[in-house]
Write a protein that holds these residues in place. Structure first.
Motif, short mmCIF file in Angstrom:
data_model
loop_
_atom_site.label_atom_id
_atom_site.label_comp_id
_atom_site.label_asym_id
_atom_site.label_seq_id
_atom_site.Cartn_x
_atom_site.Cartn_y
_atom_site.Cartn_z
N GLU A 23 0.83 -1.21 0.00
CA GLU A 23 0.00 0.00 0.00
C GLU A 23 0.86 1.26 0.00
OE1 GLU A 23 -1.53 1.71 3.41
OE2 GLU A 23 -0.87 0.15 4.78
N THR A 25 -0.47 4.36 1.48
CA THR A 25 -0.76 5.28 2.59
C THR A 25 0.26 5.15 3.71
OG1 THR A 25 -3.12 5.44 2.12
CG2 THR A 25 -2.47 5.92 4.36
N LYS A 83 -5.28 10.93 1.03
CA LYS A 83 -5.37 9.53 1.46
C LYS A 83 -6.71 9.02 0.92
CE LYS A 83 -6.33 7.20 5.88
NZ LYS A 83 -6.38 7.38 7.34
N VAL A 103 -5.36 0.39 3.16
CA VAL A 103 -5.52 -1.06 3.08
C VAL A 103 -6.78 -1.39 2.29
CG1 VAL A 103 -5.96 -3.17 4.41
CG2 VAL A 103 -4.22 -1.54 5.18
N GLY A 122 -0.19 -2.34 9.76
CA GLY A 122 -1.31 -2.68 10.62
C GLY A 122 -2.62 -2.32 9.96
N SER A 143 -12.78 1.75 10.38
CA SER A 143 -12.10 1.80 9.08
C SER A 143 -12.83 0.98 8.03
CB SER A 143 -10.68 1.27 9.23
OG SER A 143 -10.03 1.28 7.98
N ASP A 145 -11.35 -0.52 5.98
CA ASP A 145 -10.50 -1.71 5.79
C ASP A 145 -11.30 -2.96 6.15
OD1 ASP A 145 -8.51 0.13 5.30
OD2 ASP A 145 -7.28 -0.40 7.05
N LYS A 162 -3.33 -1.82 15.09
CA LYS A 162 -2.62 -0.87 15.95
C LYS A 162 -3.29 -0.75 17.31
CE LYS A 162 -2.77 1.94 12.28
NZ LYS A 162 -2.55 1.13 11.09
N PHE A 192 0.38 -4.63 16.83
CA PHE A 192 1.26 -3.75 16.09
C PHE A 192 2.63 -3.66 16.74
CE2 PHE A 192 2.19 0.47 13.99
CZ PHE A 192 2.03 0.04 12.68
N THR A 266 -5.72 8.36 12.20
CA THR A 266 -4.61 7.40 12.15
C THR A 266 -3.27 8.07 11.84
OG1 THR A 266 -6.15 5.61 11.62
CG2 THR A 266 -3.83 5.24 11.09
N1 PSU Z 1 -0.41 0.58 8.84
C1 PSU Z 1 0.73 1.28 9.06
N2 PSU Z 1 0.73 2.61 8.75
C2 PSU Z 1 -0.37 3.21 8.17
C3 PSU Z 1 -1.56 2.45 7.94
C4 PSU Z 1 -1.51 1.14 8.29
O1 PSU Z 1 1.74 0.74 9.54
O2 PSU Z 1 -0.30 4.39 7.86
C5 PSU Z 1 -2.75 3.08 7.25
C6 PSU Z 1 -3.36 2.06 6.29
O3 PSU Z 1 -3.37 2.62 5.01
C7 PSU Z 1 -4.74 1.82 6.80
C8 PSU Z 1 -5.05 3.19 7.36
O4 PSU Z 1 -5.63 1.41 5.81
O5 PSU Z 1 -3.83 3.48 8.06
C9 PSU Z 1 -6.28 3.16 8.24
O6 PSU Z 1 -6.84 4.43 8.21
P1 PSU Z 1 -8.33 4.68 8.72
O7 PSU Z 1 -8.30 4.34 10.18
O8 PSU Z 1 -8.57 6.14 8.47
O9 PSU Z 1 -9.22 3.81 7.89
#
Ligand code: PSU
Ligand code: MN
Length: 307
Positions: A23, A25, A83, A103, A122, A143, A145, A162, A192, A266
């Motif tokens: 990924e 992000t 993002k 993710v 994570g 999420s 995800d 995490k 994590f 996050t």
């Molecule tokens: N894992 C990491 N670092 C990150 C992320 C995951 O070690 O930055 C990111 C991933 O892209 C995951 C996102 O999908 O954080 C989750 O964001 P949110 O809680 O906004 O869905």
């Protein structure tokens, strides 16, 4: 939305050779510069050393790319990008702008391209307070995800979720969404930076071949959901629990004070935790991500061997 597969990724998929999705992000929003670029390059190298083709995924100038060239990898590390989760993809594409994929959106695009294995740091999940507390309303911050894994056939290798999240609620949601969760060499669900959480998993495997067998069985059942492989940071590389707990508490209260909400939560927490820990959390984050990439490479290899 037409995908742009790199020649390398298209060739590997056509020939049935192992491919692992990565990924963007984590690179653009999860790790500080310039370590993020080094990490993006290193994750790809770890796979190549295993004979696995890396497919780093991002939207560049409105085009979803599956497999980036060196300039694409540099761009996700250096440019300010949005993002993008799955719901953002059509908007970003129509606007012709660039965005890093989470993710959720990486899983979606990888599966569309025919990739079955994906390594991250994570997985996202249910945030603390999502269901409300006696003094605050529910935020419903869960999420995408999770909901994406429920409908996307991809095996995600992650160091659990995490510890900034509500792990109990996340595991409950994964159950409701019928996403199989498998400990890789562990019965304890990892959190994590730490090898363990208080949560015990029902299922564990000790090899990549066993994960590939679960993937095949799932296909045979006709279930199109993803699989979460929970892979703990190697022993000796985890964060010391005391410092972890202290820094996490500080970061959570700073986020609450600053009123951080939505998709900024996050990235805010991850970068604040790096700052508050004097870089210690970053080293652990990199170690666990490298380990996930390695295990994903082995799973993709075992999967390709099944033909
Ligand atoms: N894992 C990491 N670092 C990150 C992320 C995951 O070690 O930055 C990111 C991933 O892209 C995951 C996102 O999908 O954080 C989750 O964001 P949110 O809680 O906004 O869905
Ligand atoms: Mn969220």
């Amino acid at each position: 939305m037409s995908l742009q597969l790199s020649t390398e990724v298209a060739d590997a998929l056509n020939a049935g050779r192992p491919v692992v999705a990565l990924e963007s992000t984590i690179i653009s929003h999860g790790l500080p510069r310039p370590r993020n670029h080094e990490a993006a390059v290193e994750f790809e190298e770890i796979l190549r050393e295993q004979g696995v083709t890396p497919a780093t995924i991002a939207i560049l100038d409105g085009v979803p790319h599956v497999g980036l060239d060196a300039d694409g990898v540099r761009r996700i590390a250096e440019e300010e990008m949005a993002k993008a989760s799955v719901r953002d993809l059509p908007i970003v594409a129509a606007a012709g702008i660039s965005a890093a994929t989470t993710v959720a959106s990486t899983s979606y695009l990888a599966a569309e391209a025919g990739i079955r294995v994906f390594a991250t740091g994570g997985l996202g999940g249910v945030h603390r307070g999502a269901g409300g507390t006696p003094t605050s309303a529910a935020t419903f911050d869960e999420s995408a995800d999770l909901s994406t894994l429920a409908i996307t056939p991809i095996t995600v290798v992650s160091a659990g979720v995490k510890s900034v999240l509500d792990i109990a609620a996340t595991l409950e949601r994964l159950e409701t969404l019928s996403v199989p969760v498998i400990g890789f060499g562990t019965r304890a669900f990892p959190s994590f930076w730490l090898r363990e959480s208080e949560f015990v998993l029902d299922w564990t495997v000790d090899s990549a071949e066993e994960v590939a067998a679960v993937m095949r069985a799932q296909d045979e059942l006709g279930h199109g959901q993803g699989i979460l492989v929970a892979n703990p940071v190697p022993a000796g590389q985890a964060w010391e629990r005391e410092e972890h707990d202290r820094v996490l508490a500080q970061a959570l209260s700073l986020a609450a004070e600053a009123g951080i909400t939505g998709k900024a939560v996050t990235p805010f927490l991850l970068l604040k935790i790096v700052e508050l820990s004097g870089g210690r959390s970053l080293e652990v984050n990199l170690d666990l991500a490298r380990n996930n990439v390695r295990v994903a490479g082995r799973i993709a290899t075992a999967w390709a061997a099944l033909g």
